[in-house]
Write a protein that holds these residues in place. Structure first.
Motif, short mmCIF file in Angstrom:
data_model
loop_
_atom_site.label_atom_id
_atom_site.label_comp_id
_atom_site.label_asym_id
_atom_site.label_seq_id
_atom_site.Cartn_x
_atom_site.Cartn_y
_atom_site.Cartn_z
N GLY A 136 -10.35 -1.16 6.67
CA GLY A 136 -9.58 -0.84 4.68
C GLY A 136 -10.92 -0.40 4.36
N ILE A 137 -12.38 -0.34 4.34
CA ILE A 137 -13.12 0.27 3.19
C ILE A 137 -13.07 1.42 4.15
CG2 ILE A 137 -15.49 0.27 2.46
CD1 ILE A 137 -15.20 -2.88 2.04
N PHE A 138 -13.52 1.20 5.08
CA PHE A 138 -14.23 2.31 6.02
C PHE A 138 -12.82 4.04 5.80
CE2 PHE A 138 -17.42 0.42 8.56
CZ PHE A 138 -18.39 1.54 8.10
N SER A 139 -11.49 3.10 5.84
CA SER A 139 -10.62 3.96 5.72
C SER A 139 -10.24 4.84 4.57
CB SER A 139 -9.37 3.23 6.13
OG SER A 139 -8.99 2.73 7.61
N ALA A 140 -10.59 3.92 3.37
CA ALA A 140 -10.11 4.56 2.48
C ALA A 140 -11.43 5.69 2.10
CB ALA A 140 -10.45 3.60 1.01
N VAL A 141 -12.57 5.19 2.85
CA VAL A 141 -14.18 6.11 2.74
C VAL A 141 -13.79 7.44 3.66
CG1 VAL A 141 -16.60 6.50 2.88
CG2 VAL A 141 -15.65 4.63 2.07
N LEU A 142 -12.82 7.39 4.36
CA LEU A 142 -13.28 8.88 5.50
C LEU A 142 -11.77 9.89 4.73
CD1 LEU A 142 -12.31 6.99 9.06
CD2 LEU A 142 -13.77 8.25 8.19
N ALA A 143 -10.30 8.25 3.64
CA ALA A 143 -10.03 9.95 3.17
C ALA A 143 -10.22 10.27 1.86
CB ALA A 143 -9.16 8.20 2.52
N VAL A 148 -16.12 -5.51 -2.53
CA VAL A 148 -15.64 -3.46 -1.96
C VAL A 148 -16.70 -2.94 -2.82
CG1 VAL A 148 -13.69 -1.50 -1.98
CG2 VAL A 148 -13.04 -4.39 -1.57
N GLU A 149 -16.67 -3.05 -3.60
CA GLU A 149 -18.16 -2.19 -4.85
C GLU A 149 -19.21 -2.10 -3.78
OE1 GLU A 149 -17.57 -3.40 -8.00
OE2 GLU A 149 -15.81 -1.72 -8.51
N ALA A 160 0.88 -16.02 -9.46
CA ALA A 160 0.81 -14.97 -10.08
C ALA A 160 -0.78 -14.74 -10.91
CB ALA A 160 1.37 -14.62 -11.52
N LYS A 161 -0.85 -16.41 -11.37
CA LYS A 161 -2.07 -16.55 -12.78
C LYS A 161 -3.61 -16.72 -11.63
CE LYS A 161 -2.16 -21.54 -11.54
NZ LYS A 161 -2.32 -23.10 -12.70
N SER A 162 -3.33 -16.48 -10.04
CA SER A 162 -4.35 -16.34 -9.45
C SER A 162 -4.85 -15.26 -9.39
CB SER A 162 -4.61 -17.25 -8.69
OG SER A 162 -4.89 -18.63 -9.09
N LYS A 163 -3.49 -13.49 -9.39
CA LYS A 163 -3.80 -13.14 -8.74
C LYS A 163 -5.42 -11.95 -9.17
CE LYS A 163 -0.52 -12.55 -5.36
NZ LYS A 163 0.96 -11.52 -4.97
N ASP A 164 -4.67 -11.96 -10.50
CA ASP A 164 -5.86 -11.36 -11.15
C ASP A 164 -7.34 -11.68 -10.57
OD1 ASP A 164 -3.89 -9.16 -12.55
OD2 ASP A 164 -3.75 -10.55 -14.34
N ALA A 165 -7.71 -13.22 -10.29
CA ALA A 165 -9.04 -13.25 -10.63
C ALA A 165 -9.35 -13.18 -8.96
CB ALA A 165 -8.77 -14.52 -10.39
N ALA A 166 -8.38 -14.07 -7.48
CA ALA A 166 -8.40 -13.03 -6.62
C ALA A 166 -8.27 -10.89 -6.53
CB ALA A 166 -7.49 -12.85 -5.71
N ARG A 167 -8.19 -10.79 -6.89
CA ARG A 167 -7.81 -9.29 -6.96
C ARG A 167 -10.31 -8.78 -7.73
NH1 ARG A 167 -3.84 -5.20 -6.22
NH2 ARG A 167 -2.11 -6.53 -5.91
N GLN A 168 -10.28 -9.57 -8.82
CA GLN A 168 -11.70 -9.38 -9.27
C GLN A 168 -12.76 -9.97 -7.86
OE1 GLN A 168 -12.13 -11.27 -12.69
NE2 GLN A 168 -9.93 -10.34 -14.51
N VAL A 169 -12.62 -10.78 -7.63
CA VAL A 169 -13.48 -11.51 -6.58
C VAL A 169 -13.51 -10.03 -5.55
CG1 VAL A 169 -13.79 -12.77 -4.86
CG2 VAL A 169 -12.86 -13.26 -7.07
#
Length: 392
Positions: free
Chosen positions: A236-243, A146-147, A132-141
Motif C-alpha cells: 500500500g505504501i509503495f503504491s502510494a509513492v509510485l502513484a 505509514v509516515e 467507531a470509538k476505536s477507529k480514530d485511534a487505530a487510524r492514528q496508529v
C-alpha cells in the motif's frame, strides 16, 4: 547453575539478567529483584507466566487478565523499561499467547501501543469489527507507521525509478544537446583513430527529451490473505509513492476470493490500508483476470503479483493468464512476500510452473523493492535479479 551462582566471583549484572529471564523461581540462586527491576519482572511475568498462556502443564501465576485498562498500563510499563525492538516482540507475543486482539479495539490500549508493521496488520484484520470509538485511534496508529515507512522508502524509490526511466528512454539518434558523451565514447572505443588521436563515433547515445507523459503502467496485485499482512502494508505504501510519480500510471488491486481496486485511494496510503480486509480465501486467477483489463499498453506495463501462490481458484487458467501476459510483452514480477521476514510458506508447485514461463517467484525486502522496480522498467533479466538477491 546453582553451583556457579554460589561462586563469589559471579558478575552481579549477570545474575540480575538471569533472574529477569528465569522469573521468581530463580529468587534463591540469583537473589530477589527490587525497585525498577521488580517492575520489569512483573511486566515479563504478566506475559510469560500468565495463566492464559500455553503452559505445558506447569502452574502459572500473574497474567494480564481481561481488562483493557490493565493491558494499557502494562503496555506503558514495557515501553518505559524496554527498548522499542523488545517492546514490539512482547506486544506480538501478547497478541499470540493471550489472544489480546479484541483488547486492541479499546482506544486506551491503542494510545499506549508501540506501532509497527505487524500491529498495523493486526489492526487491519480487525477493521470490520472495530467500533467507531476505536477507529480514530487505530487510524492514528496506522498513520504513524505509514509516515515512518514513507520516510524510509520514498526517496530511494523515486530515485531508482526515475533513473531507470531515464536509462530506458535513451535513444540512438539524439539531438546534439541530448548526447550522453560519456556513454557515446565508451560505445565507440573500437573506432579510435590513432593517427588523429580521436574517436570517430558511428553510434551516438543520448537521452530522450524529458516528458511529463506517462512512460510506464504499473499494476500491483496483492493477496490479502492473513499470512500476507506485512506485504499488504508495504504494498500500500509503495503504491502510494509510485502513484505520486507523473511518469507512472499506478494501479493497486487487492484480492481474496473477491477483487477490490484501491487505485482511487492512492492519494492517501492510510485510506488504502483501511480499504483492505485481511483474511479469507484466495482466488489468484480472478484477480489476474481483473488486472488484465487494466493493461492497455503491454510492452510499457509492469505487473507485480504479491502472493504466497496458494490458489483457491482455477490453477490452469491462472497459469494461462500469466503466460498470455508474458507473451504480450508485459514485464511480470511475482513476489512471495514484500517484507523483512523472508519467504513465507508458499505453493512450490505454482512457483515452479511460473518459473517455467520465465517468471521467477521470490521474496523481496522493502529495501530491495526500488531496485527491483528499476530492473523491471529497464526490462532486465529478473531471474538474474532474483538469484543475485538470494545470494545477499
Amino acid at each position: 547453575m546453582t553451583a556457579h551462582v554460589a561462586d563469589a566471583n559471579v558478575d552481579p549484572e549477570r545474575l540480575r539478567r538471569w533472574r529477569l529471564v528465569l522469573g521468581d523461581a530463580a529468587d534463591s540462586p540469583c537473589g530477589k529483584v527490587t525497585g525498577t527491576d521488580a517492575t520489569m519482572d512483573a511486566a515479563l511475568a504478566a506475559l510469560y507466566d500468565s495463566t492464559e498462556a500455553s503452559d505445558g502443564g506447569r502452574k502459572r501465576t500473574g497474567g494480564l487478565g481481561g481488562s483493557a485498562p490493565r493491558v494499557a498500563r502494562w503496555l506503558g510499563d514495557i515501553r518505559e523499561y524496554f527498548p522499542s525492538t523488545v517492546v514490539q516482540v512482547m506486544q506480538a507475543d501478547a497478541i499470540e499467547r493471550l489472544n489480546l486482539s479484541r483488547l486492541l479495539l479499546e482506544p486506551e490500549m491503542l494510545d499506549a501501543i508501540e506501532p509497527d508493521v505487524h500491529l498495523v496488520g493486526t489492526l487491519l484484520s480487525l477493521n470490520r469489527v472495530m467500533p467507531a470509538k476505536s477507529k480514530d485511534a487505530a487510524r492514528q496508529v496506522v498513520r504513524r507507521v505509514v509516515e515512518q515507512l514513507e520516510r524510509r522508502i520514498a526517496q530511494k524509490t523515486r530515485a531508482a525509478v526515475t533513473g531507470a526511466l531515464n536509462r530506458a528512454t535513451r535513444i540512438n539518434r539524439p539531438r546534439h544537446s541530448d548526447i550522453d558523451w560519456d556513454r557515446t565514447i565508451r560505445a565507440n572505443l573500437q573506432h579510435y583513430q590513432p593517427e588523429y588521436r580521436t574517436i570517430v563515433p558511428e553510434r551516438l547515445v543520448g537521452y530522450g527529451r524529458r516528458t511529463s507523459s506517462v512512460q510506464r503502467d504499473v499494476v500491483l496485485c496483492v493477496d490479502q490473505s492473513g499470512s500476507m499482512a506485512a506485504s499488504v502494508v508495504y504494498s500500500g505504501i509503495f503504491s502510494a509513492v509510485l502513484a505520486s510519480m507523473r511518469s507512472l500510471r499506478t494501479s493497486l488491486v487487492v484480492f481474496d476470493t473477491a477483487v477490490v481496486d484501491l487505485t482511487p485511494e492512492l492519494h492517501d496510503p492510510v485510506e488504502v490500508l483501511f480499504g483492505t480486509q485481511l483474511g479469507g480465501g484466495t482466488d489468484i486467477n480472478r484477480a489476474i483476470g481483473y488486472c488484465q483489463g487494466l493493461i492497455t499498453r503491454p510492452r510499457d506495463s509492469i505487473f507485480v503479483l504479491i502472493s504466497d501462490l496458494y490458489e483457491g481458484g482455477v490453477r490452469a487458467e491462472m497459469l494461462r493468464r500469466v503466460s498470455s501476459l508474458v507473451s504480450a510483452g508485459v514485464q511480470v514480477v511475482v513476489l512471495l512476500a514484500l517484507s523483512d521476514e523472508g519467504a513465507p510458506a508458499y505453493d512450490r508447485q505454482n512457483a515452479a510452473a511460473l518459473a517455467a514461463l520465465g517468471v521467477p517467484a521470490f521474496a523481496c525486502t522493502p529495501d530491495a523493492f526500488p531496485d527491483l522496480m528499476a530492473a523491471a522498467i529497464e526490462r532486465r533479466d529478473l531471474q538474474a535479479f532474483a538469484e543475485q538477491f538470494a545470494d545477499r
